[in-house]
Design an enzyme around this catalytic site. Sequence first.
Site, short mmCIF file in Angstrom:
data_model
loop_
_atom_site.label_atom_id
_atom_site.label_comp_id
_atom_site.label_asym_id
_atom_site.label_seq_id
_atom_site.Cartn_x
_atom_site.Cartn_y
_atom_site.Cartn_z
N ASN A 208 51.67 -40.66 22.43
CA ASN A 208 51.80 -40.22 20.88
C ASN A 208 52.99 -39.86 20.79
O ASN A 208 53.25 -38.77 21.29
CB ASN A 208 50.52 -39.68 20.52
CG ASN A 208 49.66 -39.22 21.10
OD1 ASN A 208 50.77 -37.51 21.00
ND2 ASN A 208 49.26 -38.77 21.97
N PRO A 304 37.26 -39.29 28.55
CA PRO A 304 36.14 -38.22 28.28
C PRO A 304 36.93 -37.15 26.66
O PRO A 304 38.25 -37.27 26.99
CB PRO A 304 36.60 -36.96 29.75
CG PRO A 304 38.28 -37.17 30.39
CD PRO A 304 38.17 -38.97 29.60
N ILE A 306 37.63 -34.02 26.06
CA ILE A 306 38.50 -32.51 26.60
C ILE A 306 37.07 -31.19 25.99
O ILE A 306 36.31 -30.92 25.94
CB ILE A 306 39.27 -32.21 26.91
CG1 ILE A 306 39.75 -33.13 27.61
CG2 ILE A 306 39.26 -30.66 27.52
CD1 ILE A 306 40.86 -33.39 27.49
N LYS A 338 33.37 -34.54 12.22
CA LYS A 338 34.34 -33.65 13.63
C LYS A 338 34.02 -32.87 14.50
O LYS A 338 33.12 -32.94 15.73
CB LYS A 338 36.20 -34.45 13.44
CG LYS A 338 36.87 -34.45 15.13
CD LYS A 338 38.24 -34.23 15.03
CE LYS A 338 38.34 -35.40 14.11
NZ LYS A 338 39.19 -36.15 14.50
O1 C5P Z 1 38.18 -37.05 17.92
P1 C5P Z 1 39.97 -36.25 17.73
O2 C5P Z 1 41.24 -36.90 18.54
O3 C5P Z 1 40.56 -36.95 16.87
O4 C5P Z 1 39.39 -35.10 18.10
C1 C5P Z 1 40.79 -33.86 17.48
C2 C5P Z 1 40.97 -32.86 19.08
O5 C5P Z 1 40.02 -33.32 20.00
C3 C5P Z 1 41.84 -32.01 18.98
O6 C5P Z 1 41.30 -30.69 19.31
C4 C5P Z 1 41.77 -32.71 20.19
O7 C5P Z 1 42.28 -31.45 21.28
C5 C5P Z 1 40.52 -32.87 20.99
N1 C5P Z 1 40.07 -33.43 22.07
C6 C5P Z 1 40.02 -33.65 23.65
N2 C5P Z 1 39.91 -35.08 24.48
C7 C5P Z 1 39.91 -35.91 23.50
C8 C5P Z 1 39.91 -36.15 22.54
C9 C5P Z 1 40.27 -35.42 21.42
O8 C5P Z 1 39.93 -32.66 23.78
N3 C5P Z 1 39.75 -37.55 24.18
#
Ligand code: C5P
Length: 401
Positions: A208, A304, A306, A338
């Site tokens: 990305n 997953p 995180i 979120k």
């Molecule tokens: O669900 P989304 O990707 O929009 O969420 C963004 C937040 O979740 C950010 O803080 C990102 O670092 C974290 N995140 C994560 N693991 C994932 C997806 C997002 O830690 N697989």
Amino acid sequence: MLAGKRILLIIGGGIAAYKCCELIRLLRGRGAAVTPVLTAAAAEFVTPLTVSSLAGEAAHGDLFDLTREAEIGHIQLSRAADLVVVAPATADLMAKMAGGLANDLASTLLLATDKRVLLAPAMNVRMWEHPATQRNLARLRADGILFAGPNEGDMACGEFGPGRMAEPAEIVAAIDAALTDGPLKGRHILVTSGPTHEPIDPVRYIANRSSGAQGTALAAALRDLGARVSFVTGPADVAPPPGVTVIRVETAREMLSAVQAALPADAAVFAAAVADWRVANAAGQKMKKDGSGRMPVLDFAENPDILATVSQMTQGRPRLVVGFAAETHEVERHARDKRARKGCDWIVANDVSPATGIMGGSENAVTIIDAEGTECWERMSKSEVARRLAARIASKLGETA
Ligand code: C5P
């Protein structure tokens, strides 16, 4: 400002060693005590007598000086200081440090110390730019070693470029900064940053547009407030900041393992743009066109989460968990959802629609959502956002201590 502080000053063997005399004078003038150590090569450039006269203390130089060893062992010498400074840090000393060698007093002290280490490199421009030195530099930065300089300019050898030792006053300023007790001193903070790469086959991946700029600025700002920072980063465009522990990963699953290994932490900030999916049927060998004119079909599995995993830990959860929400529309509503869904304490939301130029740019406009409500910050540089966020984190951790 340095009153009562003790600096272990390791002098490497290079022509810039003469500047150490001025450095010792400046440090003592600011109230610091200086324990000088000379490598064998350094003693060819400045004499132990000059150095010890300026420091007002005996200069150390030989690991196998049995009388000294009985009086004050080299381990003790490496621990008694508040900060270890290497000036000039030669290519040889940097290589020894990067490789963990300990074959003279200077390198042994550097391996044995439990204190922060600040290097002021000085060497010929070709030596500085040599891939071996750059490799060592990257490794030392990853180990959390601090750097002052080198500067660019005319060199004693007649060449021009980076490699000149920082001026003594600049080294003193870096020492001041390294010894200043910030509000996050003694805290461990975990920061994730950058994109993740999810392999399709050994040569292709899904990525990305995250540059890692905001996460990197944040790690630097937390470090500047005195925190010990573990920086878990995907393959980002910007280099990790010096003075933090860098853990490099590629995929979301590697990032999760690295985060779990770096815990416990007082706070965790998830600034990484983690891929939501990985290719479940990634090929072990490079995929080939089969002449059918059709693309291979990729199967995706969910990665997953995180942030959610750490937010929902029942044991050993960081006291403060901060997530980011990059959205292209209805930013606040999505960010609020979120925060509830993942269970983090704060969400830092931003609008990354292309028109804003935020993703990959140098500015950011964020909205912070926490249990108390919503706070909108005006547009500012990513480093200013980082400084304000770091201050907000310091204040929160101060409250709940
Ligand atoms: O669900 P989304 O990707 O929009 O969420 C963004 C937040 O979740 C950010 O803080 C990102 O670092 C974290 N995140 C994560 N693991 C994932 C997806 C997002 O830690 N697989």
